[in-house]
Write an enzyme that holds these catalytic residues in place. Structure first.
Site, mmCIF file in Angstrom:
data_model
loop_
_atom_site.group_PDB
_atom_site.id
_atom_site.type_symbol
_atom_site.label_atom_id
_atom_site.label_comp_id
_atom_site.label_asym_id
_atom_site.label_seq_id
_atom_site.Cartn_x
_atom_site.Cartn_y
_atom_site.Cartn_z
ATOM 1 N N PHE A 153 2.381 36.402 39.493
ATOM 2 C CA PHE A 153 2.128 35.003 39.127
ATOM 3 C C PHE A 153 2.367 34.127 40.360
ATOM 4 O O PHE A 153 3.333 34.338 41.089
ATOM 5 C CB PHE A 153 3.076 34.552 38.010
ATOM 6 C CG PHE A 153 3.116 35.480 36.832
ATOM 7 C CD1 PHE A 153 1.953 35.757 36.118
ATOM 8 C CD2 PHE A 153 4.292 36.096 36.444
ATOM 9 C CE1 PHE A 153 1.978 36.619 35.040
ATOM 10 C CE2 PHE A 153 4.321 36.963 35.367
ATOM 11 C CZ PHE A 153 3.172 37.230 34.668
ATOM 12 N N GLY A 168 2.853 45.923 43.506
ATOM 13 C CA GLY A 168 3.423 47.001 44.320
ATOM 14 C C GLY A 168 4.635 47.618 43.656
ATOM 15 O O GLY A 168 4.722 47.700 42.437
ATOM 16 N N TYR A 191 20.956 52.112 36.224
ATOM 17 C CA TYR A 191 20.826 50.658 36.320
ATOM 18 C C TYR A 191 22.185 49.998 36.584
ATOM 19 O O TYR A 191 23.112 50.120 35.791
ATOM 20 C CB TYR A 191 20.160 50.072 35.069
ATOM 21 C CG TYR A 191 18.714 50.510 34.876
ATOM 22 C CD1 TYR A 191 17.975 51.015 35.944
ATOM 23 C CD2 TYR A 191 18.093 50.413 33.639
ATOM 24 C CE1 TYR A 191 16.657 51.421 35.776
ATOM 25 C CE2 TYR A 191 16.766 50.816 33.469
ATOM 26 C CZ TYR A 191 16.060 51.321 34.545
ATOM 27 O OH TYR A 191 14.757 51.722 34.388
ATOM 28 N N TRP A 233 6.186 50.069 32.472
ATOM 29 C CA TRP A 233 7.274 49.390 33.191
ATOM 30 C C TRP A 233 6.730 48.469 34.287
ATOM 31 O O TRP A 233 5.621 48.661 34.763
ATOM 32 C CB TRP A 233 8.342 50.350 33.699
ATOM 33 C CG TRP A 233 8.039 51.432 34.706
ATOM 34 C CD1 TRP A 233 7.821 52.757 34.430
ATOM 35 C CD2 TRP A 233 8.016 51.331 36.148
ATOM 36 N NE1 TRP A 233 7.647 53.464 35.590
ATOM 37 C CE2 TRP A 233 7.771 52.622 36.662
ATOM 38 C CE3 TRP A 233 8.191 50.280 37.044
ATOM 39 C CZ2 TRP A 233 7.676 52.890 38.039
ATOM 40 C CZ3 TRP A 233 8.102 50.553 38.420
ATOM 41 C CH2 TRP A 233 7.842 51.828 38.895
ATOM 42 N N SER A 234 7.537 47.494 34.660
ATOM 43 C CA SER A 234 7.139 46.460 35.629
ATOM 44 C C SER A 234 5.782 45.841 35.283
ATOM 45 O O SER A 234 4.845 45.878 36.099
ATOM 46 C CB SER A 234 7.130 47.030 37.055
ATOM 47 O OG SER A 234 8.449 47.228 37.519
ATOM 48 N N SER A 286 9.593 60.132 32.129
ATOM 49 C CA SER A 286 9.135 58.913 32.795
ATOM 50 C C SER A 286 8.540 59.301 34.146
ATOM 51 O O SER A 286 9.132 60.112 34.864
ATOM 52 C CB SER A 286 10.319 57.961 32.983
ATOM 53 O OG SER A 286 9.928 56.834 33.717
ATOM 54 N N ASN A 287 7.401 58.728 34.466
ATOM 55 C CA ASN A 287 6.720 58.974 35.738
ATOM 56 C C ASN A 287 6.303 60.440 35.886
ATOM 57 O O ASN A 287 6.290 60.974 37.001
ATOM 58 C CB ASN A 287 7.608 58.541 36.915
ATOM 59 C CG ASN A 287 8.052 57.093 36.801
ATOM 60 O OD1 ASN A 287 7.221 56.201 36.698
ATOM 61 N ND2 ASN A 287 9.356 56.846 36.788
HETATM 62 N N1 LIG Z 1 10.943 54.361 34.499
HETATM 63 C C1 LIG Z 1 10.987 53.766 35.667
HETATM 64 O O1 LIG Z 1 10.849 54.380 36.725
HETATM 65 C C2 LIG Z 1 11.226 52.279 35.691
HETATM 66 C C3 LIG Z 1 11.122 51.588 36.907
HETATM 67 C C4 LIG Z 1 11.338 50.208 36.883
HETATM 68 C C5 LIG Z 1 11.633 49.553 35.703
HETATM 69 N N2 LIG Z 1 11.751 50.268 34.537
HETATM 70 C C6 LIG Z 1 12.048 49.571 33.252
HETATM 71 O O2 LIG Z 1 11.114 48.535 33.096
HETATM 72 C C7 LIG Z 1 11.773 47.304 32.909
HETATM 73 C C8 LIG Z 1 10.939 46.190 33.489
HETATM 74 O O3 LIG Z 1 10.818 46.339 34.914
HETATM 75 P P1 LIG Z 1 10.770 45.054 35.846
HETATM 76 O O4 LIG Z 1 12.024 44.301 35.677
HETATM 77 O O5 LIG Z 1 10.385 45.481 37.198
HETATM 78 O O6 LIG Z 1 9.582 44.255 35.123
HETATM 79 P P2 LIG Z 1 8.896 42.859 35.249
HETATM 80 O O7 LIG Z 1 9.034 42.200 33.912
HETATM 81 O O8 LIG Z 1 7.532 43.103 35.768
HETATM 82 O O9 LIG Z 1 9.692 42.022 36.354
HETATM 83 C C9 LIG Z 1 10.784 41.209 36.016
HETATM 84 C C10 LIG Z 1 11.197 40.461 37.263
HETATM 85 O O10 LIG Z 1 10.181 39.496 37.593
HETATM 86 C C11 LIG Z 1 10.795 38.211 37.677
HETATM 87 N N3 LIG Z 1 9.942 37.099 37.332
HETATM 88 C C12 LIG Z 1 9.659 36.072 38.131
HETATM 89 N N4 LIG Z 1 8.846 35.196 37.563
HETATM 90 C C13 LIG Z 1 8.616 35.637 36.346
HETATM 91 C C14 LIG Z 1 7.863 35.150 35.265
HETATM 92 N N5 LIG Z 1 7.134 34.050 35.288
HETATM 93 N N6 LIG Z 1 7.900 35.885 34.156
HETATM 94 C C15 LIG Z 1 8.591 37.004 34.075
HETATM 95 N N7 LIG Z 1 9.314 37.514 35.076
HETATM 96 C C16 LIG Z 1 9.314 36.833 36.210
HETATM 97 C C17 LIG Z 1 11.988 38.298 36.757
HETATM 98 O O11 LIG Z 1 12.889 37.276 37.140
HETATM 99 P P3 LIG Z 1 13.773 36.542 36.033
HETATM 100 O O12 LIG Z 1 14.771 37.535 35.594
HETATM 101 O O13 LIG Z 1 14.345 35.401 36.803
HETATM 102 O O14 LIG Z 1 12.860 36.103 34.941
HETATM 103 C C18 LIG Z 1 12.479 39.699 37.062
HETATM 104 O O15 LIG Z 1 13.197 39.727 38.278
HETATM 105 C C19 LIG Z 1 13.152 47.500 33.536
HETATM 106 O O16 LIG Z 1 14.122 46.636 32.989
HETATM 107 C C20 LIG Z 1 13.428 48.930 33.188
HETATM 108 O O17 LIG Z 1 13.917 48.996 31.849
HETATM 109 C C21 LIG Z 1 11.533 51.603 34.528
#
Ligand SMILES: NC(=O)c1ccc[n+]([C@@H]2O[C@H](COP(=O)([O-])OP(=O)(O)OC[C@H]3O[C@@H](n4cnc5c(N)ncnc54)[C@H](OP(=O)(O)O)[C@@H]3O)[C@@H](O)[C@H]2O)c1
Length: 305
Positions: free
Chosen positions: A227, A220, A52, A214-215, A147-148
């Site tokens: 949202f 996608g 990261y 995650w995500s 993971s995955n």
């Molecule tokens: N193991 C893996 O392969 C893997 C892959 C990806 C992620 N991860 C982990 O999972 C965590 C979460 O992943 P993610 O960041 O993709 O998750 P997410 O919470 O689905 O997406 C967050 C993103 O969405 C944006 N966003 C826009 N509008 C939003 C709203 N109303 N509410 C919340 N978010 C909004 C956020 O922007 P703002 O910051 O402006 O709110 C941020 O850029 C990562 O930090 C990581 O620790 C793991």
């Protein structure tokens, strides 16, 4: 905030996790504010990876909060390794090197949990076992996970690794549900019946492996949150209606859809905004009937055969 016990560990964790993948875009004071907000909400679990921000997220995290033993003991810290530039590497040498790097950047003596970030096609499970044994006996890592990974990949590791694999971190949200879809359409000749995960959800439940989603809001593969997306009008209305019933923001409703599952999954939030983190945390422990859960699943465009 609902707490869960992570099986085969002594850890009691919030069912919401703060994901640190995106924090390298923030200033130190913004990161400090976000982490303080997370702790105030009852989050005690922080998810990192050596990848990261090219390592910057781990460095900035510890710098921003002024890592010290008092803070450290309030936190469950997890990091991941194996994704390198254009290839995956689960070799013994790289796992050991990656953990040393994460410990240094996070300013801590140990990781509570280490995950292999993605399956390395060239994995040699005997080597992973050797690396894990060294990390465990030296006190650098307490528990291990993946993971995955699909079930057979976990079985292969389990043949050699002498520790329980306690976590499987998987992409999962109301708009990304292959592990639900394939089970619900079992024994049918439709696309939804195609096994994409090898029944990883049932496998993890059978083997006491905690799933981390995650995500939780991304459509996608990192295509932005669903949202306000016109493709998901029906879903957003269903989540808004449910949210109104329990005084939740739509993000809290989307979290509640995940936490409703009896597998006791954790939800990893990726937001960098404290107010969004607070809104999402509201979904940690809210009732959701079967009818509501299936209704939201269907509103996302999924079929209930
Ligand atoms: N193991 C893996 O392969 C893997 C892959 C990806 C992620 N991860 C982990 O999972 C965590 C979460 O992943 P993610 O960041 O993709 O998750 P997410 O919470 O689905 O997406 C967050 C993103 O969405 C944006 N966003 C826009 N509008 C939003 C709203 N109303 N509410 C919340 N978010 C909004 C956020 O922007 P703002 O910051 O402006 O709110 C941020 O850029 C990562 O930090 C990581 O620790 C793991």
């Amino acid at each position: 905030m609902k707490n869960i016990t992570i099986a085969n560990t002594g850890l009691t964790s919030s069912n919401i996790v703060m994901g640190c993948m995106r924090i390298n875009s923030l200033s130190l004071s913004e990161i400090d504010g976000l982490v303080k907000t997370a702790l105030d909400q009852g989050i005690n679990f922080f998810d990192h990876a050596d990848k990261y921000g090219g390592g910057a997220s781990e460095t900035l995290f510890s710098q921003a909060i002024g890592m010290n033993s008092r803070l450290r003991e309030k936190m469950i810290i997890q990091s991941k390794c194996c994704i390198r530039q254009d290839f995956y590497d689960a070799s013994k040498e790289y796992i050991l090197e990656a953990v040393d790097g994460s410990l240094k950047r996070l300013q801590t003596d140990f990781l509570d949990i280490l995950l292999l970030h993605r399956p390395d096609a060239l994995i040699e499970p005997e080597e992973v076992a050797e690396a894990f044994e060294i990390l465990h006996s030296s006190g650098k890592v307490k528990y291990f996970g993946v993971s995955n990974y699909n079930p057979m990949q976990i079985e292969l590791l389990k043949k050699y690794v002498p520790f329980p694999l306690v976590i499987n971190q998987l992409q999962y949200s109301v708009v990304h549900t292959p592990m639900i879809d394939e089970g619900m359409a079992a024994n049918m000749a439709i696309n939804q019946s195609i096994e994409r995960t090898g029944h990883v959800l049932d496998y993890c439940r059978l083997n006491d492996i905690t799933i981390q989603a995650w995500s939780p809001f991304q459509k996608g593969f990192f295509e932005g949150p669903f949202f306000m997306d016109p493709k998901y009008v029906t879903l957003n209305k269903a989540l808004t209606d449910y949210g109104e019933k329990y005084n939740l923001h739509i993000t809290g409703a989307a979290v509640a859809w995940i936490t409703r599952h009896p597998a006791n999954m954790q939800v990893i939030l990726g937001t960098t905004k404290p107010e969004r983190l607070i809104a999402a945390c509201q979904g940690s422990d809210v009732p959701m009937t079967r009818q509501e859960w299936y209704g939201i699943y269907k509103a996302a465009g999924n079929m209930i055969p």
